[in-house]
Write an enzyme that holds these catalytic residues in place. Structure first.
Site, PDB file in Angstrom:
ATOM      1  N   GLU A  10     -51.411 107.513 -24.156  1.00 18.99           N
ATOM      2  CA  GLU A  10     -51.702 106.039 -25.111  1.00 18.99           C
ATOM      3  C   GLU A  10     -51.006 104.958 -24.343  1.00 18.99           C
ATOM      4  O   GLU A  10     -49.862 104.668 -24.051  1.00 18.99           O
ATOM      5  CB  GLU A  10     -51.064 106.052 -26.439  1.00 18.99           C
ATOM      6  CG  GLU A  10     -51.239 104.853 -27.287  1.00 18.99           C
ATOM      7  CD  GLU A  10     -50.496 104.770 -28.678  1.00 18.99           C
ATOM      8  OE1 GLU A  10     -50.645 103.914 -29.327  1.00 18.99           O
ATOM      9  OE2 GLU A  10     -49.650 105.682 -28.864  1.00 18.99           O
ATOM     10  N   ASP A  34     -33.237 101.282 -24.328  1.00 18.36           N
ATOM     11  CA  ASP A  34     -33.548  99.720 -24.215  1.00 18.36           C
ATOM     12  C   ASP A  34     -32.182  99.028 -24.641  1.00 18.36           C
ATOM     13  O   ASP A  34     -31.434  99.229 -25.582  1.00 18.36           O
ATOM     14  CB  ASP A  34     -34.461  99.487 -25.456  1.00 18.36           C
ATOM     15  CG  ASP A  34     -34.953  97.949 -25.586  1.00 18.36           C
ATOM     16  OD1 ASP A  34     -34.465  97.218 -24.454  1.00 18.36           O
ATOM     17  OD2 ASP A  34     -35.497  97.668 -26.232  1.00 18.36           O
ATOM     18  N   ASP A  76     -30.373  95.194 -24.807  1.00 17.98           N
ATOM     19  CA  ASP A  76     -30.745  93.830 -24.765  1.00 17.98           C
ATOM     20  C   ASP A  76     -29.613  93.028 -24.972  1.00 17.98           C
ATOM     21  O   ASP A  76     -28.681  93.248 -25.885  1.00 17.98           O
ATOM     22  CB  ASP A  76     -31.793  93.549 -26.175  1.00 17.98           C
ATOM     23  CG  ASP A  76     -32.544  92.164 -26.049  1.00 17.98           C
ATOM     24  OD1 ASP A  76     -31.801  91.022 -26.101  1.00 17.98           O
ATOM     25  OD2 ASP A  76     -33.774  92.151 -26.043  1.00 17.98           O
TER      26      ASP A  76
END
Length: 525
Positions: free
Chosen positions: A147, A213, A215
């Site tokens: 995808e 992830d 940040d």
């Protein structure tokens, strides 16, 4: 960091469903406030583009390819021989439109369609992206059933896009000019065909890289140099610490080998663990690994974020050893996190003895401006002075270990790692706010990586315009000279070469495993 929310019952996200269909406003610097650096897990809100149906990879017999041919350096805009089925003709793309002078390019906005078209047509490493996701030089369902999701210029979001070859992906990118695109899992069937299935439960994710992830906005309560989307070399050291701790844990504790770290383009990093064993892990295993690596928990600033069993797990003992120098240099000295009384009070809250706290508070109140390095040393000095007869030395030592971890250990967006069907921004896309390319990070020179030195799309296109070649090599019109790819003319070159090297190693291991399996099967029969 904030993310958009899934409307699809299969998709997952950490966000409030109330925000599901909202389009975030644009800030003054031209950057969206939504998923600028994070993962995406949301339903498509517009109709899918009508791309022509190409035959699936399964309908084409595979050719025998020599390993040495697999990694050939030929990579032009005009061929891509490694991923096009024989009966799919080359696709012509709109011509790149570049301003005539570098100064004109520099002045343009990174999200300008002309800039983005030139970047995707001339600089984006399509062939390496295909080989990375396909795990083979010839098309397979690892790519064809993968995808892709596009964020368009008008903030429309298209999910469940799929392509049998990267030529067709590239063509659709050039046609739609998305501001960015994300990569999702490999599904049981072509994602475009999901609505045609009689049994909707038959459409489910099969494989995806294990992703992490991190940040810098999650470090706002402990970094003092910047906040929100702003970063500098000093606070980037928190990302350096995170990569060092997680990379060694993933390799030594779980045996993963193919780990790619990517700069998110503004204020964070993404990790892609690409080993086949990692890609095949179900959600339960992903959640277990994420839980193993998660140490910083709790959102409230006043709460204690590190609560650990003793004796410490070997992973945490190793992490403290890795982080101790960073704590001294990059936290105490560079950030000076307890310089003012309000922040110093946070330190006192993390210590286990009230009498010790009162003595430290009195000492610091009498010496305004005392540095964090000195305040950290004061803890042991005052403790040894005997101000508290009930002070537990072991409890104090453990509290100091917890403080070091709270101010240095990676702060993970844990939801990204727990589910197969999360989407994550592709490497080498351009961050629309900063114009910087999401480049891979060379962990062999991790301490030298500076996000402020990462090239912008405008500077890269200007470099192409300014490039004259070396002694005529690659200059158009010089007979007999090997052509030079546009990315080779720019400061993007070392990042593409790093990505290429990573892909080569991944594909070689995948091929070796297949050869070994075939050999073992032939012996059995």
């Amino acid at each position: 960091m904030p993310h958009s929310v899934a409307l699809d019952p299969q998709a997952t996200t950490s966000e409030d469903p109330a925000e599901a269909v909202m389009v975030e406003p644009t800030t003054s610097n031209g950057d969206s406030q939504d998923t600028a650096d994070g993962d995406v897990a949301m339903e498509d809100t517009t109709e899918e583009p009508t791309a022509e149906k190409a035959p699936t990879a399964a309908t084409h017999p595979k050719k025998d390819v020599k390993l040495e041919d697999l990694f050939a350096d030929v990579d032009s805009d005009e061929e891509f021989p490694s991923s096009r089925p024989n009966d799919v003709p080359p696709m012509s793309s709109p011509p790149a439109i570049l301003p005539p002078f570098p100064s004109d390019v520099i002045a343009m906005n990174a999200s300008d369609p002309e800039i983005m078209r030139a970047f995707y047509q001339r600089l984006f490493p399509w062939r390496q992206l295909f080989q990375w996701l396909n795990h083979s030089p010839t098309p397979t369902n690892d790519f064809a059933h993968r995808e892709f999701a596009f964020t368009l210029q008008n903030d429309a979001y298209l999910r469940y896009q799929a392509f049998p070859t990267h030529d067709l992906l590239r063509k659709d990118i050039l046609r739609l000019m998305p501001s960015r695109f994300e990569i999702g899992p490999v599904y049981t069937t072509n994602p475009r065909d999901r609505k045609t299935l009689r049994n909707s439960s038959a459409f489910k994710p099969l494989a995806k890289e294990l992703c992490f992830d991190i940040d810098l906005t999650d470090y706002d309560e402990i970094r003092t140099c910047c906040d929100k989307a702003n970063i500098c070399k000093k606070c980037w050291q928190f990302m350096t610490m995170a990569i060092k701790v997680l990379d060694v844990a993933l390799r030594d504790d779980f045996g993963f080998k193919h780990i790619m770290w990517v700069y998110s383009g503004r204020r964070g990093v993404h990790a892609w663990v690409c080993d086949k064993s990692a890609r095949a892990m179900p959600d339960q295993m992903r959640k277990a690994i994420a839980g193993y690596l998660e140490v910083i928990k709790g959102g409230a600033q006043s709460s204690k974020k590190v609560n650990l069993w003793r004796p410490l797990h070997p992973h945490l003992v190793r992490s403290l050893e890795i982080l101790k120098t960073h704590f001294q240099e990059d936290v105490l000295e560079a950030q000076d996190p307890w310089a003012n009384p309000e922040r110093a009070e946070r330190l006192l809250q993390l210590l286990p003895d009230k009498l010790l706290n009162e003595a430290l508070r009195k000492k610091w109140d009498s010496a305004p401006g005392r540095s964090s390095t000195s305040k950290w040393a004061d803890i042991d000095t005052v403790a040894k002075s005997g101000v508290s007869k009930k002070l537990d030395a072991t409890a104090l030592k453990e509290a100091k270990q917890d403080i070091v971890l709270e101010y240095t250990y990676p702060r993970l967006d844990i939801e990204v790692s727990k589910k197969l069907n999360h989407l994550l921004k592709s490497p080498f896309v351009v961050h629309p706010g900063t114009g910087r390319v999401c480049v891979p990070i060379d962990t062999r020179a991790l301490d030298e990586f500076d996000p402020t030195d990462v090239p912008t799309v405008q500077s890269l296109l200007a470099e192409i315009d300014a490039w004259k070649g070396e002694d005529g090599v690659g200059v158009e019109g010089v007979e007999g000279q090997k052509s030079v790819q546009d990315w080779e003319k720019t400061s993007l070159k070392p990042y593409v070469e790093l990505f290429r090297s990573f892909v080569v190693g991944l594909m070689k291991d995948e091929r070796d495993v297949k050869v070994k399996r075939k050999h073992e099967e032939s012996i059995q029969f």
